[in-house]
Design a protein around this motif. Structure first.
Motif, short mmCIF file in Angstrom:
data_model
loop_
_atom_site.label_atom_id
_atom_site.label_comp_id
_atom_site.label_asym_id
_atom_site.label_seq_id
_atom_site.Cartn_x
_atom_site.Cartn_y
_atom_site.Cartn_z
N ASN A 111 10.73 -19.15 22.70
CA ASN A 111 10.59 -19.92 23.93
C ASN A 111 10.11 -21.34 23.64
O ASN A 111 10.56 -22.30 24.27
CB ASN A 111 9.60 -19.20 24.86
CG ASN A 111 9.81 -19.56 26.32
OD1 ASN A 111 10.93 -19.84 26.74
ND2 ASN A 111 8.76 -19.54 27.10
N GLN B 180 17.72 -19.25 26.89
CA GLN B 180 16.67 -18.66 27.72
C GLN B 180 17.08 -17.28 28.24
O GLN B 180 16.30 -16.33 28.26
CB GLN B 180 16.33 -19.58 28.89
CG GLN B 180 15.01 -19.27 29.56
CD GLN B 180 13.83 -19.53 28.63
OE1 GLN B 180 13.73 -20.59 28.02
NE2 GLN B 180 12.95 -18.55 28.51
N ASP C 75 15.09 -13.83 27.39
CA ASP C 75 14.53 -13.14 28.56
C ASP C 75 15.08 -11.71 28.65
O ASP C 75 14.35 -10.76 28.97
CB ASP C 75 14.86 -13.91 29.84
CG ASP C 75 14.03 -15.18 30.01
OD1 ASP C 75 13.08 -15.37 29.22
OD2 ASP C 75 14.35 -15.97 30.92
#
Length: 230
Positions: free
Chosen positions: A129, A195, A199
Motif C-alpha cells: 500500500n 489497489q 485489497d
C-alpha cells in the motif's frame, strides 16, 4: 549454403564441468576445491584454460579464489547474474506478448501463496500500500517506473517463494524495454488496479485478485497494441 556451427570455447566447457563437479560432490559455500593443477588434470586441460574458467565463475560468485588458500565454493550472487541475463537474446528479442504472458504466469501463480501470508501479516499489505501511495505522489516517469517495478517485485516476494524473485527481476526488462510506451500510460488506472489487487488479497478474495492482476498486466499490452495501430 550450410551455416557454420559455432564451437564452444574451452573456457565455457571447463566452467560447465567445474559447476557439475561442485553439484555432484554436494559442495557448499566455503568448501575447498582441488588445486588448479588437480582440476586441470581432472578435466584434461591446461592450467591457463582452467584459470580462465574459474575467473568467469568467480565473477558470478560461484567460485572464490584467495591468495594462499586456493579455490573454494563461493556464494552465488543472484543479483549480478540477473543483471547480465537481462541481455540474453531470449529476453532482448522477446515480443511484448511473450513478456506479458510470462509475467501473467509468474505473478498470478504466486497469489495462492500470498493470500494466507498477507492475511496473517498486515505488514505485507501495508508495504504494498505504501508503494502505491508513493506512486500516486510521484511525477517523474523514471520514479514511477521504479515504483511500479518495486510493487510487482514486492508482490512476488510476499509469496515467500524466494527463488522466483530471480525470474521476477528479469521481467523488469518489460518496463525498461517499453519505457517510451509507459510515458503515455494511464498511471491513474494502473495505480487503482494495484489497489484492487492488494485489497482483494487482504479480504481473502483470491479469484478477484487473480482476475484483476491478469487484467492489470494485459491492459498494458493491449494499450501498446492500440498505440501501434494509430
Amino acid at each position: 549454403m550450410l551455416e557454420a556451427v559455432s564451437r564452444p570455447k574451452i573456457r565455457d566447457i571447463v566452467a560447465e564441468k567445474l559447476t557439475d563437479f561442485i553439484t555432484s560432490e554436494g559442495l557448499q559455500p566455503g568448501d575447498r576445491l582441488p588445486t588448479e593443477q588437480e582440476l586441470a588434470d581432472r578435466f584434461g586441460v591446461n592450467r591457463l584454460s582452467l584459470r580462465e574458467a574459474t575467473k568467469a565463475l568467480e565473477f558470478l560468485g560461484i567460485v572464490e579464489a584467495k591468495p594462499g588458500r586456493g579455490l573454494s565454493v563461493g556464494q552465488t550472487d543472484l543479483g549480478r547474474i540477473t543483471g547480465y541475463l537481462e541481455f540474453h537474446p531470449a529476453l532482448q528479442d522477446a515480443p511484448p506478448l511473450e513478456l506479458t504472458g510470462t509475467r501473467v504466469v509468474i505473478e498470478t501463480g504466486v497469489l495462492p501463496y500470498i493470500l494466507p501470508r498477507i492475511q496473517a501479516d498486515p505488514g505485507i499489505y501495508e508495504s504494498l500500500n505504501e508503494i502505491n501511495r508513493r506512486m500516486r505522489r510521484a511525477r517523474p516517469l523514471a520514479k514511477r517506473v521504479d515504483l511500479d517495478i518495486a510493487f510487482h517485485r514486492r508482490l512476488v516476494e510476499a509469496s515467500g517463494l524466494s527463488p522466483l524473485l530471480t525470474f521476477s527481476d528479469l521481467l523488469a526488462v518489460f518496463f525498461r524495454k517499453f519505457r517510451e510506451s509507459l510515458r503515455q500510460a494511464d498511471w491513474k488506472s494502473g495505480i487503482e488496479g494495484h489497489q484492487r489487487i492488494i485489497d482483494a488479497l487482504r479480504d481473502g478474495q483470491l479469484p478477484a485478485a487473480r482476475e484483476e492482476l491478469q487484467h492489470h498486466i494485459e491492459w498494458h499490452q493491449q494499450r501498446m497494441e492500440g498505440e501501434s495501430c494509430k
